[in-house]
Scaffold this motif. Structure first.
Motif, mmCIF file in Angstrom:
data_model
loop_
_atom_site.group_PDB
_atom_site.id
_atom_site.type_symbol
_atom_site.label_atom_id
_atom_site.label_comp_id
_atom_site.label_asym_id
_atom_site.label_seq_id
_atom_site.Cartn_x
_atom_site.Cartn_y
_atom_site.Cartn_z
ATOM 1 N N CYS A 86 34.354 61.873 94.459
ATOM 2 C CA CYS A 86 35.760 61.518 94.333
ATOM 3 C C CYS A 86 36.586 62.622 94.985
ATOM 4 C CB CYS A 86 36.176 61.348 92.877
ATOM 5 S SG CYS A 86 37.955 61.124 92.716
ATOM 6 N N SER A 139 39.664 63.120 95.096
ATOM 7 C CA SER A 139 40.816 63.548 94.325
ATOM 8 C C SER A 139 40.395 64.441 93.157
ATOM 9 C CB SER A 139 41.580 62.313 93.836
ATOM 10 O OG SER A 139 42.262 62.588 92.666
ATOM 11 N N CYS A 140 39.400 64.037 92.386
ATOM 12 C CA CYS A 140 38.929 64.857 91.257
ATOM 13 C C CYS A 140 38.024 65.983 91.738
ATOM 14 C CB CYS A 140 38.152 64.018 90.252
ATOM 15 S SG CYS A 140 39.048 62.615 89.588
ATOM 16 N N LYS A 141 37.562 65.902 92.964
ATOM 17 C CA LYS A 141 36.621 66.873 93.506
ATOM 18 C C LYS A 141 35.394 67.016 92.618
ATOM 19 C CE LYS A 141 39.725 69.528 96.410
ATOM 20 N NZ LYS A 141 39.678 68.372 97.350
ATOM 21 N N LYS A 156 35.540 52.559 93.269
ATOM 22 C CA LYS A 156 36.590 53.529 92.958
ATOM 23 C C LYS A 156 36.202 54.420 91.789
ATOM 24 C CE LYS A 156 40.308 50.615 94.592
ATOM 25 N NZ LYS A 156 41.262 49.567 94.232
ATOM 26 N N CYS A 157 36.786 55.636 91.787
ATOM 27 C CA CYS A 157 36.547 56.577 90.704
ATOM 28 C C CYS A 157 37.065 55.991 89.395
ATOM 29 C CB CYS A 157 37.256 57.905 90.999
ATOM 30 S SG CYS A 157 37.248 59.057 89.616
ATOM 31 N N CYS A 177 40.439 58.107 88.123
ATOM 32 C CA CYS A 177 41.713 58.187 88.833
ATOM 33 C C CYS A 177 41.912 57.036 89.805
ATOM 34 C CB CYS A 177 41.833 59.529 89.561
ATOM 35 S SG CYS A 177 40.706 59.671 90.955
ATOM 36 N N THR A 184 40.754 56.536 92.739
ATOM 37 C CA THR A 184 40.625 56.850 94.155
ATOM 38 C C THR A 184 39.328 56.244 94.707
ATOM 39 O OG1 THR A 184 41.646 58.952 93.630
ATOM 40 C CG2 THR A 184 40.684 58.754 95.825
ATOM 41 N N VAL A 185 39.387 55.797 95.953
ATOM 42 C CA VAL A 185 38.183 55.269 96.582
ATOM 43 C C VAL A 185 37.183 56.413 96.777
ATOM 44 C CG1 VAL A 185 37.244 54.180 98.649
ATOM 45 C CG2 VAL A 185 39.432 53.414 97.725
ATOM 46 N N THR A 186 35.969 56.206 96.312
ATOM 47 C CA THR A 186 34.986 57.282 96.394
ATOM 48 C C THR A 186 34.350 57.324 97.777
ATOM 49 O OG1 THR A 186 33.241 55.864 95.589
ATOM 50 C CG2 THR A 186 34.446 57.163 93.940
ATOM 51 N N GLU A 187 33.782 58.474 98.101
ATOM 52 C CA GLU A 187 33.091 58.652 99.378
ATOM 53 C C GLU A 187 31.635 59.006 99.120
ATOM 54 O OE1 GLU A 187 35.159 61.911 101.055
ATOM 55 O OE2 GLU A 187 36.991 60.775 101.474
#
Length: 800
Positions: free
Chosen positions: A159, A161-163, A175-176, A179, A181-184
């Motif tokens: 994630c 955003s959350c790192k 998504k996470c 939060c 956010t789309v995960t990678e």
RNA sequence: GCCGAGGUGAUGAAAUUGGCAAACAUACAGGUUUCAAAAACCUGCGAGCGCAAGCUCUUGAGGGUUCAAGUCCCUCCCUCGGCACCA
């Protein structure tokens, strides 16, 4: 007469059983052993779910009967207590997970005891106890020693955003979970376990165990073994080859391209200069697609021509080399031969990019419209034309083997087990990195590698576990050369501790070994393991793998851990949805116990429907069970003063004993309860005809299902020792049959009459009775009897 | 798409594995009891025709095998669970 009041009696008997140690298993007892296992729970803050209660009480009934039948029963319980909720709670509040876990366990234990479950509390295990996870780490060291644990670059869910690295369960819809956010995907060196080495044995040994068929097939499909051929396509320009895997080598004359996964090692080399930019752009785009997008875009097959060619080894044709991300990189070498005419995916790909479609297997479908994927007779295939597919597969493979251009091979869908997690609340992986010696295992005498107690659990933001930030713990001396070194900071996945807990139950306090081999020989394998269907492909497979490995190194005495596996259905809320705090539809077992008692909860959960089926809670239905228990209470006290039971009631009771005994063994709890209800209805209609003899046996028979009410009644009718220490009730076939049976009389297969006869009457006598019968006569008038079917003790069918 | 499990009253479901379809429970209706209510108890409860005895129909749809099919075979539809570009 005293009324049934569960709250007055249940606690009393629970304490009594616990104090007397009724349910403790004895090592090496001369009695035959019976090891029953339920999946130990994750002690969540929400407390026990009625779904837990369902499977635990049902198996509790099974083991209570087994004890009465003279078995030495082991029915243990423990806690699978590593996991994310405790860690997330710690991040939020700063409360150490071990404190949360302890509190939750105490709550679970209280709840389980309030249900009267007959667990052996002396054997409790807890995966987060260093004395326990010492052995989880020890197993890892053994796996490492035997080459079954290795490091490899693997993508993790990240994630941005959350790192933080996320477990698959934390990624919802790409998504996470927290939060949105789309995960990678992020590449990271991770520990892997070589479960693939055991793939064949994990399939083959299913033949030696008694699992539900759907569990077996699900495991087999998950492992995904397929037989096929590896073929080499030589590159036209370079002295190299592309090896592809196919199950349909018979279609090789129809190859119009070879397609590589974007991750394939040869992509760079085969791409021609003028195509480089295009290919690199394609790879870049496909890498950006998350795993989620890739599967969503399933139908869209894209690719790019690399500009170079390879040679079809059978007909020496030039074949284009493409790159396409519909090819799975981790399977079959990440390269496929494309046969559009006989594969649906290749067909779509060829249509999109206008590649040739060459029919080489004749079938009944129109190649202009769709691919023909079944077997058939070969056409346009040189010397193999005319052969049926199966034969062609053998012949072509043979030829390839002779020419050293290919070979018969087997592929599996099963991948190795990614064993690293970037989290705090898990077992530390007992490995040290030394700049001189490389990867050094922690020595056995230094186990356990304990989790350090810290104040902060936040992730480091680099993708490493929170442990990475604890330098005091991370920095150590190399066990080999004593120079400065660092600990592995990743922890093990949740599945680690649960992969061997059933072994530890057998010898939970042992500090020298996982468990004593002699004890293991006595208790293993697990005779009956019940759990959720959702664990079929992970927990069940992982634990079988570990057990086989432990067997191979001589630590456990058998290759298979579980002789029998069944599964229970999930309990849904009354509205048919999953129970969840956010829906506000959770049924708390505490409330049910307080209002109706543990026996009502237990019996209702068994009665609500077939055990293996998903089912919605129904408070109204539960009240029916409460009424039934009250009826049992009243009838017992009303009938116990009668001296003798009449024959009809004895016959009905013997039938009940048989039914209940059989149903318990085959997990048909709902029909067992229904039979008790039926009998109680019969009793209530014949109160004068039921005596003390039946009442006593009935209490014994019912004790496994409703342990408290039966214990109380047992004492009330004047018994001094516990009902749970009585011998199980037998039955007599002779009594079941009784004096008369009902025989069905059918005309043309339609039921027209029933007659009462003594068992075992012959056809002639029945015919005489029936044909002269007034009721039947009117159906026979003017008709000719063609045939008479007679089934002894069941029916007679007159065909006109 | 593939694999697996299913489809039976108003509802949860039974059916000795080819032999009385709907046990048991809930809901509902009527009754007893009660000043009343709750609880408890009794009766009824798949559909249709019939005063009744009884008869006919009925297990997702259609076909088949059989003296007999919810159960076995074929075709199709729907629901749930798992896997999912695995070549």
């Amino acid at each position: 007469m005293e009324k049934y009041n569960p709250s007055k009696i249940e606690k009393k008997w629970q304490n009594f059983w616990l104090k007397k140690g009724f349910y403790q298993a004895k090592d090496f007892s001369k009695k035959p052993k019976f090891y029953t296992l339920i999946e130990f729970p994750y002690p969540s803050g929400d407390g026990l779910h009625v779904g837990h209660a369902r499977s635990y009480s049902a198996l509790d009934a099974v083991v209570r009967k087994k004890r009465m039948q003279g078995f030495n029963v082991l029915y243990p319980i423990g806690w699978d207590a590593f996991g994310l909720p405790a860690e997330n709670y710690a991040i939020k509040t700063g409360v150490h997970p071990s404190i949360t876990v302890k509190k939750n366990i105490n709550n679970f234990r209280r709840q389980m005891r309030s249900l009267g479950l007959s667990f052996d509390w002396k054997r409790e295990v807890n995966t987060t106890d260093p004395k326990y996870y010492k052995w989880t780490q020890w197993i890892f060291l053994k796996l490492f020693e035997n080459g079954l644990a290795y490091k490899s670059k693997m993508p993790i869910n990240w994630c941005p955003s959350c790192k933080i690295g996320l477990a698959n369960e934390e990624v919802v819809g790409g998504k996470c979970e927290r939060c949105g956010t789309v995960t990678e995907q992020k590449e990271k060196e991770q520990w892997m376990l070589k479960i693939t080495k055991y793939a064949d044995r994990l399939i083959d040994d299913l033949g030696n165990v008694d699992y539900l068929d759907r569990i077996k097939t699900q495991q087999i499909n998950w492992i995904g073994k397929s037989f096929g051929t590896e073929v080499d396509f030589k590159l036209e320009q370079l002295d190299k080859k592309i090896t592809v895997f196919t199950t349909r080598i018979d279609t090789i004359f129809g190859v119009t391209a070879v397609v590589l996964a974007p991750e394939h090692a040869l992509v760079r080399e085969v791409t021609t200069e003028e195509k480089t930019a295009e290919v690199q752009e394609y790879i870049k785009i496909s890498k950006q697609k998350s795993e989620f997008e890739r599967t969503k875009l399933e139908k869209e097959k894209t690719g790019v021509f690399t500009g170079s060619y390879c040679i079809n080894p059978l007909n020496n044709e030039r074949v284009q080399i493409w790159v396409g991300d519909y090819v799975v990189a981790t399977y079959g070498g990440g390269a496929v031969m494309m046969v559009p005419a006989h594969d649906v995916r290749d067909y779509e790909f060829a249509k999109r990019y206008n590649l040739a479609i060459k029919e080489v297997v004749s079938g009944n479908s129109d190649i202009g419209k769709q691919a023909f994927v079944e077997c058939g007779k070969l056409i346009n295939s040189g010397e193999f034309t005319g052969l049926p597919s199966k034969e062609a597969i053998n012949k072509i493979t043979q030829l390839l083997e002779e020419k050293k251009l290919g070979k018969k091979t087997i592929q599996y869908k099963l991948r190795d087990w990614v064993f690293s997690r970037q989290h705090y609340w898990g077992e530390p992986i007992p490995i040290i990195y030394c700049s001189k010696c490389g990867i050094v295992p922690v020595s056995e005498k230094d186990l356990p590698v304990k989790l350090p107690f810290v104040k902060k659990y936040e992730p480091t933001g680099t993708g490493e576990s929170p442990l990475g930030a604890i330098s005091k713990w991370v920095n150590v001396k190399c066990p080999k050369c004593k120079s400065p070194a660092k600990r592995e900071t990743d922890t093990m996945p949740n599945w680690a501790g649960s992969s061997w807990y059933f072994i530890r139950y057998i010898d939970p306090k042992n500090s020298k070994n996982l468990a004593d081999l002699r004890k293991l020989k006595y208790w293993m394998p697990v005779d009956w393991y019940n759990g959720g269907m959702e664990h079929t492909t992970l927990h069940l497979l992982y634990s079988r793998f570990w057990h086989k490995f432990l067997y191979d190194i001589g630590v456990v005495p058998q290759p298979e851990p579980y002789a029998k596996r069944t599964s229970h259905g999930i309990v849904l809320a009354e509205d048919g949805r999953k129970m969840s705090k956010s829906w506000g539809n959770v049924i708390n077992p505490d409330d049910v116990v307080r209002e109706h008692g543990a026996d009502t909860l237990r019996v209702y959960e068994m009665f609500m429907g077939p055990f293996d089926q998903m089912i919605a809670w129904d408070t109204k239905g539960m009240i029916g069970v409460r009424r039934f228990l009250e009826r049992m209470w009243n009838l017992t006290l009303a009938c116990v003063n009668n001296k003798k039971s009449d024959k009809e009631m004895l016959s009905a009771f013997n039938k009940l004993v048989k039914k209940v005994s059989e149903d318990l063994d085959s997990a048909k709890f709902n029909t067992a309860i229904a039979s008790f209800m039926e009998f109680s209805n019969l009793m209530s209609a014949n109160q004068g005809k039921v005596g003390k003899d039946i009442i006593e046996k009935l209490l014994i028979l019912f004790a496994p299902f409703a342990p408290h009410i039966t214990e109380e009644l047992w004492r009330k009718i004047g018994k001094k020792t516990s009902v749970h220490l009585q011998k199980w009730v037998g039955y007599s076939e002779e009594l079941i049959q009784g004096e008369k049976i009902t025989l069905l009389v059918q005309i043309n297969s339609k039921l027209r009459d029933k007659i009462e006869v003594v068992p075992g009457v012959g056809q002639k006598e029945i015919e005489a009775m029936v044909l002269g019968n007034g009721k039947i006569k009117k159906w026979l008038e003017g008709k000719e009897v063609k045939k008479i079917i007679f089934v002894p003790n069941k029916l007679i069918n007159i065909v006109l």
